[in-house]
Design a protein around this motif. Structure first.
Motif: not given
Lengths: 291, 261
Positions: A75-76, A80, A82, A86-87, A96, A99-100, A102-104, A142, B2, B102-103, B106, B109-112
């Protein structure tokens, strides 16, 4: 190296078939189309590749890493999108995107700003107030902002106007030129034909064709259209028959001799036999034999 | 952290509303005490003659005319129920809301890893419950000081500790349930919290149903018993903590393998 490879990948939801024995191979750097109607197993395949669902049997690897055991590493390197982006409620576009990123654990602000500009997306807008197409743009940014090695895009152009669609594919082409592998799942066959080098066709959970788009478009089937009347009843290999006021058009995959005999016996004032386009090939793969 | 930050931001409005509502009601109760204190003889007599209800709310063991007795019962009703509902709402939705909204497509599918997602979400629930309880505690103690009453520190601290632990236990059980749900969950959370509450009332009414206090998080925060004994019932508390741990364990075993469809 293969970006995506699946071997006998199977997923059942209880007794319901998702995908069955899927053998798929996508080379690194490819621009790959994934074609199939609703319920064919496209989403199941994608969700399995992303680790959202576990396969019942078989294996799937992305850049040589197993989707079951090395999900985070995969995933790193994967972005993707979809089919329905949806957020969270109350978020602004920039929240958003941030956040995306930061998650990466990446600073994607420069890339995000550039993508927003090119896709005409206002980062200060509230996502709840955006149209379907604009929400899709948020999903696109994203997916792309972290410069992933692989892009998995599920029906990416739904809701996008033609200008933005054009810009979006320009961005994908640029990324692909730089080495990004693009895996594009779509119903829009013209998109696949125009942009993808290779494609796979999935039907009822099974892969029924996987080749270059050119080779897939080359088929024995022909589009036959004529003006006048001819008896076609019982002729094997007829598909997608459309009757007009003064003639008939159909996709023909059978022997030429019996067809010509029927046409010769009828009253034909004009006849055209052409190579079908990808849309028609798709029908060729999907439509049940018509009597 | 986060996801912790994200969850805290997402739950900010609900947190503020619940905290303000509980703090307001508890503060009002305390500010009413001086006025009611004078009439307490009559009130205590009336409460003492309510049969099973007297036992259910522990009013047979408490003197309603003292701040400690009054607060133990009011605290039980306002902070007990309010806090339980808040904890249940926070936790029962925390995992399944991603699928419902449906989040998940999102977030997951992040590397967590899912374990990290769960852990951060659980931390966010604990932080919200902790913050709510600290604010309520400060408002309660401040209100007691404001009405000029001597603060029964030991009893107040024990009562607040018990309700805090009870909320954590309810949250842990609801967190476990959330891992198995796909859709709506609010009804389940509120229903479960109410069920736990009524189980503790029944356990107080009759001795034959006394075993129920081991099955409900309210079992170890019976205000009357805490004020009466000056401690939390260790056995009931241990049973409650075990139930909470079971909820969290179930979530950690199930959610990482769950198919997100």
């Amino acid at each position: 190296m293969e970006a995506i490879v699946t071997r006998k990948l199977t997923k059942y939801y209880g007794k319901m078939r998702g995908i069955s024995g899927l053998d798929l191979s996508v080379e690194e750097g490819d621009f790959f189309g994934f074609i199939g109607p609703n319920g064919a197993g496209k989403s199941t395949t994608i969700r399995t590749l992303l680790g959202l669902i576990s396969p019942t049997s078989g294996e799937a690897k992305i850049f040589g890493k197993d989707v079951r055991t090395e999900k985070n590493a995969i995933l790193a390197e994967t972005g993707y999108l979809p089919s329905e982006a949806l957020f969270y409620p109350g978020m602004r576009v920039r929240d958003a995107l941030s956040l995306s990123a930061d998650l990466r654990r990446k600073d994607c602000s420069a890339g995000a700003a550039q993508l927003c500009r090119r896709l005409d997306l206002d980062p200060s807008r509230k996502i709840d107030e955006l149209s379907f197409g604009n929400r899709k743009k948020v999903g696109i940014v994203c997916a792309l902002q972290g410069d992933p090695k692989l892009l998995i895009l599920d029906e990416p152009t739904g809701g996008l106007d033609p200008l933005i669609q054009h810009e979006f594919f320009e961005i994908l082409k640029e990324r692909n030129t730089k080495g990004t592998t693009v895996f594009l799942s779509s119903h829009v066959l013209s998109e696949i034909r125009r942009h993808c080098r290779r494609a796979a066709v999935i039907r009822e959970g099974e892969l029924i064709a996987c080749d270059s788009v050119d080779a897939l478009s080359r088929t024995n089937a022909r589009r036959v259209s004529f003006r006048g009347q001819a008896e076609l009843e019982g002729l094997p290999g007829l598909k997608d028959i459309t009757r007009t006021a003064d003639g008939v058009s159909f996709l023909y995959g059978g022997e030429m001799k019996p067809l010509l005999e029927r046409l010769a016996a009828g009253e034909i004032s004009d006849l055209a036999v052409t190579e079908p386009d990808l849309e028609e090939v798709f029908l060729h793969y999907y439509q049940k034999e018509e009597a | 952290m986060t996801i912790v930050k994200h969850e805290l931001r997402q739950g900010k409005t609900a947190f503020l509303i619940w905290t303000a509502a509980i703090a307001f009601l508890l503060g009002i109760c305390i500010f009413l005490f001086p006025e009611m204190k004078g009439d307490m003889d009559g009130i205590s007599e009336m409460f003492a003659s309510m049969g099973s209800f007297t036992a259910a709310f522990g009013m047979d063991k408490l003197n309603f005319g003292t701040l400690t007795g009054y607060y133990a019962i009011e605290c039980g009703n306002v902070l007990g129920l309010g806090g339980a509902f808040f904890a249940a709402l926070c936790a029962v939705d925390i995992l399944c809301k991603e699928e419902r909204g449906h989040t998940a497509d999102f977030l997951l599918t992040h590397p967590v890893s899912r374990i990290r997602i769960m852990t951060e979400k659980l931390i966010s629930v604990v932080l919200r419950i902790t913050a709510l309880n600290l604010i309520i505690y400060a408002v309660s103690v401040g209100s007691m000081a404001a009405i000029g009453e001597e603060i029964p520190w030991k009893e107040v601290n024990l009562l607040h500790l018990a309700y805090y632990l009870m909320q954590l236990e309810i949250a842990a059980v609801c967190f476990g349930i959330s891992a198995f749900l796909k859709r709506g969950s609010v009804g389940i959370g509120l229903g479960l919290a109410a069920l736990f509450y009524f189980m503790s009332l029944i356990a107080n009414i009759t001795e034959s149903a006394g075993f129920l206090k081991y099955c409900t998080p309210f079992g170890f925060c019976d205000g009357a018993s805490i004020v009466d004994t000056g401690k939390l019932d260790g056995a009931v508390l241990a049973a409650g903590l075990a139930l909470g741990a079971l909820g969290i364990l179930a979530a950690y075993l199930h959610y990482p393998k769950k198919d997100i469809t």
